[in-house]
Design a protein around this motif. Structure first.
Motif: not given
Length: 247
Positions: A111-138
């Motif tokens: 839980l904290l791992g994906p939240i932290r990594l997503t947070n660290a990369l959000t600004d970068h990804l938001a500035g990219q074309s065709d950006a996507a985040i895929m979270n693996v749940s279950s």
């Protein structure tokens, strides 16, 4: 989600679902960075393949995640897709007072791992074309397996977090949830040889077919996970909980 021409970061890329997703995306013409703790496993994933890179990261260490995100962006400035796949699954005995280290590590990793990594990369990804985040749940996010309570809880939390993330990043980053059923991997000892689990290759085939759909489904649901995903809606939740409890 654009299926080719991306630069994709996949955590937990040294084995199982992460490894096979990485290889399949690479075959489709994507640059893929696989990340995890064990460099030897990551190097096996990328061996003999072009445009694949291995990078180590400790997803339990918040400072390490921040430094890792900075390094990834510096070395791969075209990064536009993040797949949060790394996770652990531990059996726990809820019938007695116990050492909670497994539960605590599961929360940090899943839980904290994906939240932290997503947070660290959000600004970068938001500035990219065709950006996507895929979270693996279950599928266990929707019907719990009673012997893995903290795992189920973290995956339920990932589902909820993904819904919020999708809403807030609407128009900037596409947010997708991949919901695996029980798949033949080494997530737990002996799991890769269980005949009642979905073969890994079949799961990846069906997953990639769903990712090609336009528009991409918000939730990637292979047929075998629907019994769990829609258990409450379809009125068989209690039955499903009981079935998993005697699994």
């Amino acid at each position: 989600m654009k299926i080719s021409g991306n630069t994709i970061l996949i955590t937990g890329g040294g084995s199982g679902i992460g490894r096979e997703l990485a290889r399949r995306f690479n075959e489709l013409g994507n640059v893929v960075i696989v990340a995890g703790r064990r460099l030897s496993a990551l190097e096996e994933t990328v061996a003999g393949r072009r445009d694949m890179h291995a990078m180590t990261v400790d997803v339990e260490d918040s400072d390490a995640i921040t430094a890792f995100a900075e390094r990834v962006v510096a070395e791969h400035p075209r990064l536009n897709v993040l797949i949060n796949n790394a996770g652990i699954m531990r059996h726990e005995d809820l019938t007695r007072t116990r050492d909670l280290r497994d539960a605590e590590q599961t929360v940090v990793t899943n839980l904290l791992g994906p939240i932290r990594l997503t947070n660290a990369l959000t600004d970068h990804l938001a500035g990219q074309s065709d950006a996507a985040i895929m979270n693996v749940s279950s599928g266990l996010a929707f019907v719990p397996l009673s012997v893995t309570p903290t795992y189920n809880a973290t995956k339920a939390a990932i589902h909820s977090y993904t819904v919020s993330l999708r809403e807030r990043l609407n128009g900037k980053v596409e947010v997708i949830e991949l919901v695996p059923p029980a798949v033949q991997t080494e997530l737990t000892p002996g799991q890769s040889s269980r005949e009642d689990y979905m073969p890994l290759g079949d799961f990846i085939d069906e997953t990639m077919a769903l990712l090609r759909e336009q528009p991409t489904p918000r939730e990637i649901l292979v047929k075998r996970v629907n019994f769990l995903r829609w258990a409450e809606r379809d009125g068989h939740f209690d039955q499903a909980v009981e079935m998993l409890s005697v699994h």
